[in-house]
Design a protein around this motif. Structure first.
Motif, PDB file in Angstrom:
ATOM      1  N   ILE A  27       0.853  -1.187   0.000  1.00 26.07           N
ATOM      2  CA  ILE A  27       0.000   0.000   0.000  1.00 26.07           C
ATOM      3  C   ILE A  27       0.886   1.233   0.000  1.00 26.07           C
ATOM      4  O   ILE A  27       1.614   1.493   0.963  1.00 26.07           O
ATOM      5  N   ASP A  28       0.843   1.983  -1.084  1.00 25.84           N
ATOM      6  CA  ASP A  28       1.662   3.187  -1.218  1.00 25.84           C
ATOM      7  C   ASP A  28       0.802   4.445  -1.252  1.00 25.84           C
ATOM      8  O   ASP A  28      -0.411   4.389  -1.499  1.00 25.84           O
ATOM      9  N   GLY A  29       1.437   5.576  -1.046  1.00 27.66           N
ATOM     10  CA  GLY A  29       0.728   6.843  -1.123  1.00 27.66           C
ATOM     11  C   GLY A  29       1.475   7.932  -0.390  1.00 27.66           C
ATOM     12  O   GLY A  29       2.410   7.657   0.372  1.00 27.66           O
ATOM     13  N   PRO A  30       1.096   9.191  -0.594  1.00 23.84           N
ATOM     14  CA  PRO A  30       1.766  10.322   0.050  1.00 23.84           C
ATOM     15  C   PRO A  30       1.330  10.505   1.496  1.00 23.84           C
ATOM     16  O   PRO A  30       0.423   9.812   1.983  1.00 23.84           O
ATOM     17  N   ALA A  31       1.959  11.431   2.182  1.00 26.19           N
ATOM     18  CA  ALA A  31       1.649  11.712   3.581  1.00 26.19           C
ATOM     19  C   ALA A  31       0.194  12.145   3.752  1.00 26.19           C
ATOM     20  O   ALA A  31      -0.320  12.952   2.993  1.00 26.19           O
ATOM     21  N   GLY A  32      -0.448  11.581   4.771  1.00 27.00           N
ATOM     22  CA  GLY A  32      -1.804  11.994   5.103  1.00 27.00           C
ATOM     23  C   GLY A  32      -2.901  11.379   4.267  1.00 27.00           C
ATOM     24  O   GLY A  32      -4.075  11.709   4.452  1.00 27.00           O
ATOM     25  N   GLY A  77       6.071 -14.083   3.533  1.00 27.96           N
ATOM     26  CA  GLY A  77       4.686 -13.821   3.146  1.00 27.96           C
ATOM     27  C   GLY A  77       3.825 -13.423   4.331  1.00 27.96           C
ATOM     28  O   GLY A  77       4.282 -13.358   5.475  1.00 27.96           O
ATOM     29  N   GLY A  78       2.561 -13.131   4.050  1.00 22.81           N
ATOM     30  CA  GLY A  78       1.631 -12.754   5.104  1.00 22.81           C
ATOM     31  C   GLY A  78       1.846 -11.360   5.638  1.00 22.81           C
ATOM     32  O   GLY A  78       1.661 -11.095   6.828  1.00 22.81           O
ATOM     33  N   ILE A  79       2.218 -10.437   4.753  1.00 19.12           N
ATOM     34  CA  ILE A  79       2.575  -9.077   5.157  1.00 19.12           C
ATOM     35  C   ILE A  79       1.711  -8.018   4.464  1.00 19.12           C
ATOM     36  O   ILE A  79       1.425  -8.121   3.273  1.00 19.12           O
ATOM     37  N   VAL A  80       1.315  -6.999   5.224  1.00 14.74           N
ATOM     38  CA  VAL A  80       0.752  -5.777   4.656  1.00 14.74           C
ATOM     39  C   VAL A  80       1.782  -4.701   4.940  1.00 14.74           C
ATOM     40  O   VAL A  80       2.067  -4.398   6.097  1.00 14.74           O
ATOM     41  N   MET A  81       2.356  -4.145   3.901  1.00 15.78           N
ATOM     42  CA  MET A  81       3.447  -3.170   4.066  1.00 15.78           C
ATOM     43  C   MET A  81       3.068  -1.871   3.386  1.00 15.78           C
ATOM     44  O   MET A  81       2.644  -1.862   2.236  1.00 15.78           O
ATOM     45  N   ASP A  82       3.188  -0.761   4.115  1.00 16.73           N
ATOM     46  CA  ASP A  82       2.877   0.526   3.490  1.00 16.73           C
ATOM     47  C   ASP A  82       4.102   1.423   3.443  1.00 16.73           C
ATOM     48  O   ASP A  82       5.037   1.264   4.230  1.00 16.73           O
ATOM     49  N   GLY A  83       4.098   2.332   2.482  1.00 20.79           N
ATOM     50  CA  GLY A  83       5.218   3.245   2.305  1.00 20.79           C
ATOM     51  C   GLY A  83       5.019   4.094   1.077  1.00 20.79           C
ATOM     52  O   GLY A  83       3.893   4.477   0.741  1.00 20.79           O
ATOM     53  N   ARG A  84       6.117   4.367   0.378  1.00 19.52           N
ATOM     54  CA  ARG A  84       6.041   5.194  -0.815  1.00 19.52           C
ATOM     55  C   ARG A  84       6.565   4.487  -2.064  1.00 19.52           C
ATOM     56  O   ARG A  84       6.338   4.942  -3.176  1.00 19.52           O
ATOM     57  N   ASP A  85       7.287   3.390  -1.859  1.00 22.80           N
ATOM     58  CA  ASP A  85       7.829   2.667  -3.017  1.00 22.80           C
ATOM     59  C   ASP A  85       7.718   1.155  -2.826  1.00 22.80           C
ATOM     60  O   ASP A  85       8.516   0.400  -3.345  1.00 22.80           O
ATOM     61  N   ILE A  86       6.723   0.719  -2.069  1.00 27.38           N
ATOM     62  CA  ILE A  86       6.596  -0.706  -1.771  1.00 27.38           C
ATOM     63  C   ILE A  86       6.251  -1.499  -3.035  1.00 27.38           C
ATOM     64  O   ILE A  86       6.901  -2.485  -3.370  1.00 27.38           O
ATOM     65  N   GLY A  87       5.231  -1.049  -3.746  1.00 29.40           N
ATOM     66  CA  GLY A  87       4.815  -1.769  -4.947  1.00 29.40           C
ATOM     67  C   GLY A  87       5.749  -1.621  -6.129  1.00 29.40           C
ATOM     68  O   GLY A  87       5.797  -2.491  -7.007  1.00 29.40           O
ATOM     69  N   THR A  88       6.514  -0.550  -6.145  1.00 28.51           N
ATOM     70  CA  THR A  88       7.410  -0.297  -7.279  1.00 28.51           C
ATOM     71  C   THR A  88       8.827  -0.810  -7.056  1.00 28.51           C
ATOM     72  O   THR A  88       9.517  -1.174  -8.004  1.00 28.51           O
ATOM     73  N   HIS A  89       9.263  -0.848  -5.792  1.00 31.43           N
ATOM     74  CA  HIS A  89      10.676  -1.176  -5.538  1.00 31.43           C
ATOM     75  C   HIS A  89      10.895  -2.229  -4.449  1.00 31.43           C
ATOM     76  O   HIS A  89      11.636  -3.189  -4.654  1.00 31.43           O
ATOM     77  N   VAL A  90      10.277  -2.040  -3.293  1.00 28.08           N
ATOM     78  CA  VAL A  90      10.532  -2.950  -2.178  1.00 28.08           C
ATOM     79  C   VAL A  90       9.958  -4.342  -2.451  1.00 28.08           C
ATOM     80  O   VAL A  90      10.660  -5.348  -2.336  1.00 28.08           O
ATOM     81  N   HIS A 143       1.497  -9.658  -4.172  1.00 31.37           N
ATOM     82  CA  HIS A 143       0.283 -10.219  -4.761  1.00 31.37           C
ATOM     83  C   HIS A 143      -0.759  -9.140  -5.046  1.00 31.37           C
ATOM     84  O   HIS A 143      -1.520  -9.230  -6.013  1.00 31.37           O
ATOM     85  N   PHE A 144      -0.792  -8.115  -4.166  1.00 29.60           N
ATOM     86  CA  PHE A 144      -1.743  -7.013  -4.334  1.00 29.60           C
ATOM     87  C   PHE A 144      -1.033  -5.683  -4.127  1.00 29.60           C
ATOM     88  O   PHE A 144      -0.205  -5.557  -3.220  1.00 29.60           O
ATOM     89  N   LYS A 145      -1.369  -4.711  -4.960  1.00 30.76           N
ATOM     90  CA  LYS A 145      -0.777  -3.384  -4.838  1.00 30.76           C
ATOM     91  C   LYS A 145      -1.890  -2.327  -4.882  1.00 30.76           C
ATOM     92  O   LYS A 145      -2.760  -2.376  -5.752  1.00 30.76           O
ATOM     93  N   PHE A 146      -1.817  -1.398  -3.957  1.00 32.40           N
ATOM     94  CA  PHE A 146      -2.788  -0.313  -3.905  1.00 32.40           C
ATOM     95  C   PHE A 146      -2.037   1.012  -3.782  1.00 32.40           C
ATOM     96  O   PHE A 146      -1.001   1.092  -3.118  1.00 32.40           O
ATOM     97  N   PHE A 147      -2.581   2.036  -4.429  1.00 35.38           N
ATOM     98  CA  PHE A 147      -2.019   3.383  -4.293  1.00 35.38           C
ATOM     99  C   PHE A 147      -3.133   4.267  -3.757  1.00 35.38           C
ATOM    100  O   PHE A 147      -4.161   4.455  -4.410  1.00 35.38           O
ATOM    101  N   ILE A 148      -2.917   4.802  -2.556  1.00 32.60           N
ATOM    102  CA  ILE A 148      -3.925   5.600  -1.860  1.00 32.60           C
ATOM    103  C   ILE A 148      -3.549   7.071  -1.911  1.00 32.60           C
ATOM    104  O   ILE A 148      -2.410   7.442  -1.646  1.00 32.60           O
ATOM    105  N   ASN A 149      -4.524   7.902  -2.238  1.00 28.82           N
ATOM    106  CA  ASN A 149      -4.253   9.338  -2.307  1.00 28.82           C
ATOM    107  C   ASN A 149      -5.501  10.118  -1.915  1.00 28.82           C
ATOM    108  O   ASN A 149      -6.599   9.563  -1.816  1.00 28.82           O
ATOM    109  N   ALA A 150      -5.332  11.415  -1.696  1.00 32.04           N
ATOM    110  CA  ALA A 150      -6.418  12.342  -1.386  1.00 32.04           C
ATOM    111  C   ALA A 150      -5.919  13.731  -1.747  1.00 32.04           C
ATOM    112  O   ALA A 150      -4.727  13.921  -2.000  1.00 32.04           O
ATOM    113  N   THR A 151      -6.805  14.708  -1.764  1.00 30.23           N
ATOM    114  CA  THR A 151      -6.374  16.066  -2.084  1.00 30.23           C
ATOM    115  C   THR A 151      -5.399  16.567  -1.015  1.00 30.23           C
ATOM    116  O   THR A 151      -5.434  16.100   0.136  1.00 30.23           O
ATOM    117  N   LEU A 152      -4.558  17.504  -1.401  1.00 32.23           N
ATOM    118  CA  LEU A 152      -3.595  18.068  -0.458  1.00 32.23           C
ATOM    119  C   LEU A 152      -4.323  18.676   0.739  1.00 32.23           C
ATOM    120  O   LEU A 152      -3.893  18.512   1.894  1.00 32.23           O
TER     121      LEU A 152
END
Length: 228
Positions: free
Chosen positions: A8-13, A123-136, A141-150
């Motif tokens: 699960i990736d996405g910016p702050a907040g 396995g068996g991990i939910v990991m969040d950050g900023r480059d998990i799905g692209t690099h780490v 198995h599943f990738k999500f990118f979460i965002n919202a307005t500034l």
């Protein structure tokens, strides 16, 4: 539950940590907050009075630091820095202002990523950050990118900080988040960007529970269909 890895990736907040915690609990997986690892290094750097503009100082500090993530009594992550629990301290606003300078350092990222991949290897991990799905964990198995307005992200972070007793204006919070966005998206190594195969979730008008529900439903449906 199948031992899948969820990125699960996405910016702050944006709400990624809250969503990741909830998803992990509901699916019986282990939650890993990678951002907390960079925050821990930043907190130590602040205490040591290092110059965050000097890459070498950050690298030396990191190479002489031990970070451990343990499960707390409430199932949340507890962050230990050189054997000391700093879970609360690393959320201080002073860390927010410096953490992106640490996270953009390639050698620091290499050291942190090696630890993160080792944690997720079983396995068996939910990991969040900023480059998990692209690099780490590009093979998650599943990738999500979460965002919202500034504006919404800044408002959420402002409420979080004031609840913790910090005195800060919402305008200053928005400026800090905007600067973090700029550093994270423009950094040379592993910038903040959605993986090509990530599912985008706009959390602006969603509650934390609704975001969590969207992810859990998708994961369960894919597992039941045998497409995970």
């Amino acid at each position: 539950m199948v031992h899948v890895n969820i990125a699960i990736d996405g910016p702050a907040g944006a709400g990624k940590s809250t969503a990741a915690k909830g998803v992990a609990k509901r699916l019986g997986l282990k939650y890993i907050d990678t951002g907390a690892m960079y925050r821990a290094i930043t907190w130590k750097g602040i205490l040591k009075g290092i110059d965050f503009e000097k890459s070498r100082e950050i690298e030396l500090l990191t190479s002489n630091t031990v970070i451990n993530i343990k499960k707390g009594s409430d199932d949340s992550n507890r962050i230990y820095l050189d054997g000391v629990d700093v879970t609360t301290e690393i959320r201080d606003p002073s860390v927010n202002r410096k953490v992106s300078l640490v996270a953009k350092n390639q050698q620091v990222r290499d050291m942190m990523v090696a630890q993160q991949r080792e944690i997720a290897s079983g396995g068996g991990i939910v990991m969040d950050g900023r480059d998990i799905g692209t690099h780490v964990l590009p093979g998650a198995h599943f990738k999500f990118f979460i965002n919202a307005t500034l504006e919404e992200r800044a408002h959420r972070r402002y409420l979080e900080l004031t609840k913790q007793g910090h005195e800060i204006s919402e305008e200053d919070v928005q400026k800090e988040i905007s600067m973090r966005d700029k550093i994270d998206t423009e950094r040379e190594f592993s910038p903040l960007v959605a993986a090509k195969d990530a599912i985008f979730v706009d959390t602006t008008n969603l509650t934390a529970r609704e975001v969590e529900e969207k992810i859990v439903i998708h994961v369960k449906e894919c597992i039941q269909a045998g497409t995970a």
